[in-house]
Design an enzyme around this catalytic site. Structure first.
Site, PDB file in Angstrom:
ATOM      1  N   GLU A 150     -32.329  64.589  11.657  1.00 49.25           N
ATOM      2  CA  GLU A 150     -32.960  66.046  12.125  1.00 49.25           C
ATOM      3  C   GLU A 150     -34.072  65.604  13.391  1.00 49.25           C
ATOM      4  O   GLU A 150     -35.037  65.017  12.828  1.00 49.25           O
ATOM      5  CB  GLU A 150     -33.675  66.874  11.072  1.00 49.25           C
ATOM      6  CG  GLU A 150     -32.937  67.426  10.010  1.00 49.25           C
ATOM      7  CD  GLU A 150     -32.096  68.777  10.418  1.00 49.25           C
ATOM      8  OE1 GLU A 150     -32.084  69.076  11.612  1.00 49.25           O
ATOM      9  OE2 GLU A 150     -31.182  68.977   9.659  1.00 49.25           O
ATOM     10  N   LEU A 151     -33.576  65.541  14.276  1.00 52.76           N
ATOM     11  CA  LEU A 151     -34.427  64.732  15.731  1.00 52.76           C
ATOM     12  C   LEU A 151     -35.086  65.981  16.202  1.00 52.76           C
ATOM     13  O   LEU A 151     -35.304  67.085  15.862  1.00 52.76           O
ATOM     14  CB  LEU A 151     -33.603  63.839  16.210  1.00 52.76           C
ATOM     15  CG  LEU A 151     -32.592  62.867  15.575  1.00 52.76           C
ATOM     16  CD1 LEU A 151     -31.986  61.936  16.347  1.00 52.76           C
ATOM     17  CD2 LEU A 151     -33.480  62.159  14.488  1.00 52.76           C
ATOM     18  N   TRP A 188     -44.967  63.864  10.296  1.00 47.80           N
ATOM     19  CA  TRP A 188     -46.029  64.329   9.898  1.00 47.80           C
ATOM     20  C   TRP A 188     -46.332  65.851  10.302  1.00 47.80           C
ATOM     21  O   TRP A 188     -46.971  66.427   9.928  1.00 47.80           O
ATOM     22  CB  TRP A 188     -47.463  63.479  10.751  1.00 47.80           C
ATOM     23  CG  TRP A 188     -46.983  63.382  11.939  1.00 47.80           C
ATOM     24  CD1 TRP A 188     -46.704  62.010  12.613  1.00 47.80           C
ATOM     25  CD2 TRP A 188     -46.923  64.034  13.323  1.00 47.80           C
ATOM     26  NE1 TRP A 188     -46.406  61.901  13.950  1.00 47.80           N
ATOM     27  CE2 TRP A 188     -46.585  63.124  14.526  1.00 47.80           C
ATOM     28  CE3 TRP A 188     -47.324  65.390  13.530  1.00 47.80           C
ATOM     29  CZ2 TRP A 188     -46.631  63.590  15.701  1.00 47.80           C
ATOM     30  CZ3 TRP A 188     -47.396  65.761  14.813  1.00 47.80           C
ATOM     31  CH2 TRP A 188     -46.918  64.899  16.010  1.00 47.80           C
ATOM     32  N   ASN A 189     -45.307  66.507  11.010  1.00 49.82           N
ATOM     33  CA  ASN A 189     -45.502  67.760  11.477  1.00 49.82           C
ATOM     34  C   ASN A 189     -45.367  68.884  10.673  1.00 49.82           C
ATOM     35  O   ASN A 189     -46.166  69.686  10.702  1.00 49.82           O
ATOM     36  CB  ASN A 189     -44.661  68.108  12.836  1.00 49.82           C
ATOM     37  CG  ASN A 189     -43.464  68.206  12.731  1.00 49.82           C
ATOM     38  OD1 ASN A 189     -42.915  67.247  11.553  1.00 49.82           O
ATOM     39  ND2 ASN A 189     -42.744  68.870  13.369  1.00 49.82           N
ATOM     40  N   CYS A 219     -40.319  70.651  16.118  1.00 50.27           N
ATOM     41  CA  CYS A 219     -39.152  70.231  16.541  1.00 50.27           C
ATOM     42  C   CYS A 219     -38.288  71.189  17.274  1.00 50.27           C
ATOM     43  O   CYS A 219     -37.557  70.839  18.398  1.00 50.27           O
ATOM     44  CB  CYS A 219     -37.932  69.577  15.439  1.00 50.27           C
ATOM     45  SG  CYS A 219     -37.997  70.924  14.196  1.00 50.27           S
ATOM     46  N   GLY A 229     -37.241  63.032  12.331  1.00 49.25           N
ATOM     47  CA  GLY A 229     -38.234  62.217  13.173  1.00 49.25           C
ATOM     48  C   GLY A 229     -37.739  61.878  14.728  1.00 49.25           C
ATOM     49  O   GLY A 229     -36.872  62.736  15.043  1.00 49.25           O
ATOM     50  N   LYS A 274     -40.552  58.888   1.655  1.00 48.31           N
ATOM     51  CA  LYS A 274     -41.579  58.019   2.422  1.00 48.31           C
ATOM     52  C   LYS A 274     -42.113  58.957   3.347  1.00 48.31           C
ATOM     53  O   LYS A 274     -41.465  59.403   4.482  1.00 48.31           O
ATOM     54  CB  LYS A 274     -40.873  57.072   3.086  1.00 48.31           C
ATOM     55  CG  LYS A 274     -41.437  56.391   4.554  1.00 48.31           C
ATOM     56  CD  LYS A 274     -42.706  55.919   4.415  1.00 48.31           C
ATOM     57  CE  LYS A 274     -43.258  55.473   5.779  1.00 48.31           C
ATOM     58  NZ  LYS A 274     -43.883  56.415   6.414  1.00 48.31           N
ATOM     59  N   GLU A 323     -38.697  65.385  25.566  1.00 51.50           N
ATOM     60  CA  GLU A 323     -39.695  65.959  24.493  1.00 51.50           C
ATOM     61  C   GLU A 323     -41.028  65.637  24.782  1.00 51.50           C
ATOM     62  O   GLU A 323     -41.289  64.579  24.481  1.00 51.50           O
ATOM     63  CB  GLU A 323     -38.962  65.998  23.252  1.00 51.50           C
ATOM     64  CG  GLU A 323     -39.840  66.529  22.055  1.00 51.50           C
ATOM     65  CD  GLU A 323     -39.446  66.132  20.671  1.00 51.50           C
ATOM     66  OE1 GLU A 323     -39.133  64.650  20.548  1.00 51.50           O
ATOM     67  OE2 GLU A 323     -39.095  67.205  19.942  1.00 51.50           O
TER      68      GLU A 323
HETATM   69  P1  NAP Z   1     -41.219  59.361  13.932  1.00 51.91           P
HETATM   70  O1  NAP Z   1     -42.102  58.278  14.449  1.00 51.91           O
HETATM   71  O2  NAP Z   1     -39.661  59.033  14.165  1.00 51.91           O
HETATM   72  O3  NAP Z   1     -41.431  59.133  12.367  1.00 51.91           O
HETATM   73  C1  NAP Z   1     -40.727  59.809  11.577  1.00 51.91           C
HETATM   74  C2  NAP Z   1     -40.630  59.122  10.278  1.00 51.91           C
HETATM   75  O4  NAP Z   1     -39.952  57.855  10.364  1.00 51.91           O
HETATM   76  C3  NAP Z   1     -42.130  59.025   9.705  1.00 51.91           C
HETATM   77  O5  NAP Z   1     -42.174  59.032   8.294  1.00 51.91           O
HETATM   78  C4  NAP Z   1     -42.402  57.451  10.044  1.00 51.91           C
HETATM   79  O6  NAP Z   1     -43.447  56.756   9.381  1.00 51.91           O
HETATM   80  C5  NAP Z   1     -40.934  56.850   9.823  1.00 51.91           C
HETATM   81  N1  NAP Z   1     -40.528  55.526  10.625  1.00 51.91           N
HETATM   82  C6  NAP Z   1     -40.993  55.014  11.706  1.00 51.91           C
HETATM   83  N2  NAP Z   1     -40.538  53.924  11.747  1.00 51.91           N
HETATM   84  C7  NAP Z   1     -39.528  53.651  10.989  1.00 51.91           C
HETATM   85  C8  NAP Z   1     -38.805  52.552  10.745  1.00 51.91           C
HETATM   86  N3  NAP Z   1     -38.552  51.538  11.254  1.00 51.91           N
HETATM   87  N4  NAP Z   1     -37.848  52.801   9.566  1.00 51.91           N
HETATM   88  C9  NAP Z   1     -37.893  53.874   8.993  1.00 51.91           C
HETATM   89  N5  NAP Z   1     -38.719  54.873   8.914  1.00 51.91           N
HETATM   90  C10 NAP Z   1     -39.697  54.861   9.966  1.00 51.91           C
HETATM   91  O7  NAP Z   1     -41.432  60.761  14.274  1.00 51.91           O
HETATM   92  P2  NAP Z   1     -42.659  61.453  14.291  1.00 51.91           P
HETATM   93  O8  NAP Z   1     -43.293  61.141  15.538  1.00 51.91           O
HETATM   94  O9  NAP Z   1     -43.299  61.555  12.957  1.00 51.91           O
HETATM   95  O10 NAP Z   1     -42.093  62.985  14.471  1.00 51.91           O
HETATM   96  C11 NAP Z   1     -41.851  63.619  15.620  1.00 51.91           C
HETATM   97  C12 NAP Z   1     -40.529  63.643  15.939  1.00 51.91           C
HETATM   98  O11 NAP Z   1     -39.774  64.298  14.804  1.00 51.91           O
HETATM   99  C13 NAP Z   1     -40.116  64.540  17.018  1.00 51.91           C
HETATM  100  O12 NAP Z   1     -39.155  63.992  17.931  1.00 51.91           O
HETATM  101  C14 NAP Z   1     -39.576  65.866  16.272  1.00 51.91           C
HETATM  102  O13 NAP Z   1     -38.913  66.642  17.348  1.00 51.91           O
HETATM  103  C15 NAP Z   1     -39.104  65.371  15.160  1.00 51.91           C
HETATM  104  N6  NAP Z   1     -38.909  66.404  14.035  1.00 51.91           N
HETATM  105  C16 NAP Z   1     -37.455  67.067  14.060  1.00 51.91           C
HETATM  106  C17 NAP Z   1     -37.435  67.951  13.259  1.00 51.91           C
HETATM  107  C18 NAP Z   1     -36.091  68.913  12.660  1.00 51.91           C
HETATM  108  O14 NAP Z   1     -35.883  69.277  11.821  1.00 51.91           O
HETATM  109  N7  NAP Z   1     -35.076  68.289  13.683  1.00 51.91           N
HETATM  110  C19 NAP Z   1     -38.415  68.611  12.407  1.00 51.91           C
HETATM  111  C20 NAP Z   1     -39.914  67.844  12.687  1.00 51.91           C
HETATM  112  C21 NAP Z   1     -39.887  66.852  13.813  1.00 51.91           C
HETATM  113  P3  NAP Z   1     -44.753  56.659  10.131  1.00 51.91           P
HETATM  114  O15 NAP Z   1     -45.299  57.930  10.309  1.00 51.91           O
HETATM  115  O16 NAP Z   1     -45.674  56.171   8.824  1.00 51.91           O
HETATM  116  O17 NAP Z   1     -44.547  55.638  10.889  1.00 51.91           O
END
Ligand code: NAP
Length: 497
Positions: free
Chosen positions: A257-258, A158-159, A291, A235, A182, A389
């Site tokens: 990309e975590l 979402w960010n 991230c 994510g 998605k 984090e």
């Molecule tokens: P998240 O909870 O891991 O969610 C990421 C995506 O995965 C969302 O679309 C989420 O959908 C989906 N998802 C959740 N459970 C799933 C499953 N079991 N199977 C498949 N998809 C699933 O992460 P977030 O809280 O949205 O984002 C924060 C994280 O992303 C942080 O750790 C951040 O550092 C990381 N991030 C990394 C980068 C990079 O480029 N390295 C960039 C931005 C963010 P829902 O949201 O609908 O649950």
């Protein structure tokens, strides 16, 4: 134009070029982080909708309409999409700001740059070349072909939804794949709008699809679908482990990309005013929901106290407010759950004996999920706050004495996404750039982004690279073709050739 955040909006998904609700008819609400109120509704896709989307993408992948397009023609479509994004910058920027609470001044900048990813990648579409191999077998020749992989599942957090989608969709389509997007249920609006623009650009039906819904249902159905050949995931680590398990079933390729716990290392010879601004940019811009947030501050002991004082003074002046206001410098957390995560981290840091220098609480605001810029002085690099984090506006600070000590602390982390080095000593800058274990190193700057530069992590920050010249290759399969040049009949079937 100005979008009205109070008017309830209703969105549909795009599957195979058809705009549709969920088969179940179910919807979910999306909340505006600045008010906590419902501002939009989206279809809640279940496994049946996901199956339709993947089938549509699979059919489009094999269709002559898509396959017969030359790489140059695919590049032209991406360029057209870039132009349409440029024409719609303001609408997209406002939508993203309402949807995830990001500052309008940041979304305008991010969306304003977005076309560059499409233009740059469009130019790469017809430069995906194979090689002729210098074989050690005189009667043979061999060459390689790069082919698209197939259906790509792009899972977006979402960010920064549009940016993180652009760096997946542009190279995936340039290489000739098809995509099912998605979005996060917390920020789906701009990705739906992006698919509309792709349609206007003339990208054939089924090539770019979007399904909206929840991670454990919609997301899991997508990542475990047998026709998905690659999952491009951005994510958190916990979700990534689910995704890895899903991919194992069907041997889908993966890029991850975590998150990060990126160090910002300030040496005593640094331009301290720039370093203060760079650190504010690294941890308080986007309310720390980045991230690459520079959340671990390693400060040389000779400048430690004046530096922390200057940092705290600058951070205390940050104007927290409505993300749609031009003069706001920090908006809300994107979700109530993320605000709770930040509050938990702060409580634990206090319990662990970290000293609070700034913030540590919610500001006095009538509504919304705001949190103050927060600075903690930690006792050890092993402290929870130094290692984990937060994904919020919380900086963890610690002093160091020597370059070796700074390097050891910088690398003593499970993460390795980014690092900031602040020094005027050019040899030290290059030494640190060489020795810090991170996918991105910024020297005397932070959060710089370019379509030409790759992003990606070491260690728990993931694998695979996005953006930059190799990004297109990450969406190709490499095939080796052998040609027997000999006119002799093939004898002896039981030896290796
Ligand atoms: P998240 O909870 O891991 O969610 C990421 C995506 O995965 C969302 O679309 C989420 O959908 C989906 N998802 C959740 N459970 C799933 C499953 N079991 N199977 C498949 N998809 C699933 O992460 P977030 O809280 O949205 O984002 C924060 C994280 O992303 C942080 O750790 C951040 O550092 C990381 N991030 C990394 C980068 C990079 O480029 N390295 C960039 C931005 C963010 P829902 O949201 O609908 O649950």
């Amino acid at each position: 134009m100005s979008l009205q955040p109070d008017a309830l909006r209703s969105f549909q998904m795009c599957i195979g070029g058809e705009w549709t609700d969920a088969l179940s008819g179910n919807t979910f609400d999306s909340l505006n982080p600045a008010t906590g109120q419902v501002w939009a509704q989206f279809p809640d896709a279940d496994e049946r909708d996901v199956n339709c989307a993947v089938d549509a993408a699979h059919t489009a992948f094999h269709s002559s309409e898509w396959r017969s397009l030359t790489p140059t023609a695919r590049g032209k479509l991406l360029r057209k999409l870039g132009d349409l994004i440029a024409e719609n910058t303001e609408t997209l920027a406002q939508l993203e700001s309402i949807d995830n609470g990001k500052l309008i001044r940041e979304t305008r900048g991010q969306v304003g740059y977005l076309p560059e990813f499409f233009y740059y990648t469009a130019g790469l579409a017809d430069k995906i070349e194979g090689e002729t191999l210098p074989l050690d077998k005189p009667d043979m020749m061999a060459y390689t072909i790069r082919e698209p992989i197939g259906v790509i599942a792009a899972i977006i957090p979402w960010n920064s939804p549009l940016y993180l989608t652009a760096i997946k969709v542009a190279p995936a389509l340039a290489a000739g794949n098809t995509v099912v997007l998605k979005p996060s249920e917390h920020a789906s609006a701009t990705l739906v709008e992006l698919v509309k623009l792709a349609e206007q650009a003339g990208i054939p039906k089924g090539v770019l699809n979007v399904v909206t819904g929840f991670g454990p249902s919609t997301g899991a159905a997508l990542t475990s679908h047998p026709l998905v050949r690659k999952i491009a995931f951005t994510g958190g680590a916990a979700t990534a482990r689910h995704v890895i398990r899903s991919s194992a079933e069907n041997f889908a390729r993966l890029s991850l990309e975590l998150g990060g716990k990126s160090p910002q290392i300030v040496f005593a010879d640094a331009d301290l005013e720039s370093a203060v601004n760079g650190i504010v940019a690294g941890i308080f811009a986007a309310s720390g929901q980045s991230c690459v947030a520079g959340s671990r501050l390693l400060i040389h002991k000779d400048v430690y106290e004046p530096f922390i004082t200057a940092l705290a003074e600058r951070a205390a002046r940050i104007k927290i407010g409505n993300p749609q206001a031009d003069d706001s410098e920090m908006g809300p957390m994107a979700t109530a759950a993320q605000l709770a995560v930040v509050e938990d981290f702060v409580a634990r840091a206090k319990a662990d004996g970290a000293r609070l220098r700034l913030g540590g609480k919610r500001p006095d605001m009538a509504q919304g999920w705001y949190y103050e810029p927060t600075i903690f002085e930690c006792n050890s690099n092993a402290d929870y706050l130094m290692q984990e984090e937060v994904f919020g506006p919380v900086a963890a600070v610690i002093p160091f004495e020597t370059e070796e000590e700074a390097l050891a602390m910088a690398n003593d982390s499970n993460y390795g996404l980014a690092a900031g080095i602040w020094t005027r000593d050019i040899a030290r800058a290059h030494r640190m750039a060489r020795d810090v274990h991170s996918g991105i190193i910024w020297v005397n700057t932070y959060r710089a982004v370019s379509a030409m530069a790759s992003i990606g992590g070491f260690k728990h920050s993931g694998y695979g690279r996005e953006s930059g010249i190799d990004s297109v290759l990450e969406y190709t399969e490499r095939k080796t073709v052998w040609i027997n040049l000999s006119s002799e009949p093939m004898a002896d079937p039981f030896v290796m050739r």
